[in-house]
Design a protein around this motif. Structure first.
Motif, PDB file in Angstrom:
ATOM      1  N   GLU A   1     -34.914 108.085  37.482  1.00 54.07           N
ATOM      2  CA  GLU A   1     -35.170 108.660  36.165  1.00 54.07           C
ATOM      3  C   GLU A   1     -34.403 109.969  36.021  1.00 54.07           C
ATOM      4  N   GLU A   2     -34.387 110.748  37.106  1.00 56.82           N
ATOM      5  CA  GLU A   2     -33.607 111.990  37.127  1.00 56.82           C
ATOM      6  C   GLU A   2     -32.679 111.946  38.337  1.00 56.82           C
ATOM      7  N   PRO A   3     -31.368 111.880  38.124  1.00 56.75           N
ATOM      8  CA  PRO A   3     -30.431 111.779  39.257  1.00 56.75           C
ATOM      9  C   PRO A   3     -30.492 112.998  40.169  1.00 56.75           C
ATOM     10  N   THR A   4     -30.031 112.809  41.380  1.00 53.20           N
ATOM     11  CA  THR A   4     -30.027 113.854  42.398  1.00 53.20           C
ATOM     12  C   THR A   4     -28.701 114.614  42.361  1.00 53.20           C
ATOM     13  N   THR A   5     -28.795 115.939  42.388  1.00 57.37           N
ATOM     14  CA  THR A   5     -27.597 116.783  42.401  1.00 57.37           C
ATOM     15  C   THR A   5     -27.278 117.195  43.832  1.00 57.37           C
ATOM     16  N   ILE A   6     -26.061 116.884  44.274  1.00 56.54           N
ATOM     17  CA  ILE A   6     -25.616 117.225  45.616  1.00 56.54           C
ATOM     18  C   ILE A   6     -24.387 118.131  45.534  1.00 56.54           C
ATOM     19  N   VAL A   7     -24.392 119.194  46.327  1.00 58.11           N
ATOM     20  CA  VAL A   7     -23.196 120.023  46.478  1.00 58.11           C
ATOM     21  C   VAL A   7     -22.562 119.661  47.819  1.00 58.11           C
ATOM     22  N   ARG A   8     -21.292 119.271  47.780  1.00 57.14           N
ATOM     23  CA  ARG A   8     -20.598 118.821  48.985  1.00 57.14           C
ATOM     24  C   ARG A   8     -19.446 119.775  49.326  1.00 57.14           C
ATOM     25  N   LEU A   9     -19.361 120.154  50.601  1.00 60.35           N
ATOM     26  CA  LEU A   9     -18.309 121.052  51.039  1.00 60.35           C
ATOM     27  C   LEU A   9     -17.706 120.570  52.359  1.00 60.35           C
TER      28      LEU A   9
END
Length: 216
Positions: free
Chosen positions: A204-212
């Motif tokens: 319902e609410e997508p997951t936010t990922i920060v990738r480095l």
């Protein structure tokens, strides 16, 4: 907490859970039971989180599973209630996980859950991230609800293999956190961060990922 207090996933959550966990779904259900019972009594999560345990927590974490390298290794910093570490270990039984958590009561709880679920791909270490920089070297380092990028990057970069990647669970303020951590990103010799939305078709609410990643 009585059994009826453990929430059943909605139809959409059941579909997502089946997709993400496959044959491991019964173990994922068992994990949710732990979260909603002893996880609450041990103070790992607040009682208000129980109704949204599937969507907001377990599935929110498990959706990162397909992004992990096959038969790789993951170090999860500040594991707490095993989110994302245990959720991901259930979704990706081919990957080895090291859960790093400094608080004794949380470590004891994590160890008990890992034993109960029979997760042979998980080890739990009681330590702070900075204390295991000479011991842990992983393909991927994860963290969720631990601290800002500004603080996370110096703590976690030493745990990452030369060709590894940092994958942090973040919210709507991801872009602002990246901007605030510009100095730390440069000092750690990391590439420009990427913000990725996962599970747009599942959750319902997508997951936010920060990738480095490290600079080549």
């Amino acid at each position: 907490m009585e059994e009826q207090d453990v929430p059943l996933p909605t139809e959409a959550e059941t579909k997502a859970a089946t997709t993400l966990f496959g044959e491991q779904l019964p173990l994922a259900q068992r994990y949710v039971e732990h979260l909603c019972t002893t996880g609450i009594t041990h103070g790992l999560l607040g009682p208000r989180e129980v109704p949204r345990m599937w969507g907001r927590h377990v599935l929110n974490c498990a959706v990162l599973g397909p992004e992990l390298p096959a038969e790789g290794s993951v170090a999860d910093v500040g594991s707490g209630a095993g989110l994302p570490g245990i959720a991901l270990a259930l979704a990706r039984p081919d990957v080895d996980f090291t859960l790093i958590e400094p608080m004794e009561r949380r470590v004891d709880w994590l160890a008990e859950v890992v034993r109960d679920l029979g997760l042979e791909n998980v080890q739990v270490i009681r330590a702070r991230a900075e204390d295991v920089q000479d011991e842990v070297m992983a393909d991927v380092v994860t963290a969720r609800a631990v601290s800002s990028l500004k603080k996370l990057i110096p703590l976690t970069t030493p745990l990452m293999d030369e060709d590894g990647e940092l994958m942090f669970f973040k919210g709507r303020s991801a872009a602002e956190e990246i901007e605030a951590a510009a100095k730390q990103i440069k000092r750690a010799k990391l590439q420009a961060p990427k913000i990725q939305l996962l599970g747009e078709e599942l959750l319902e609410e997508p997951t936010t990922i920060v990738r480095l990643r490290r600079r080549g």
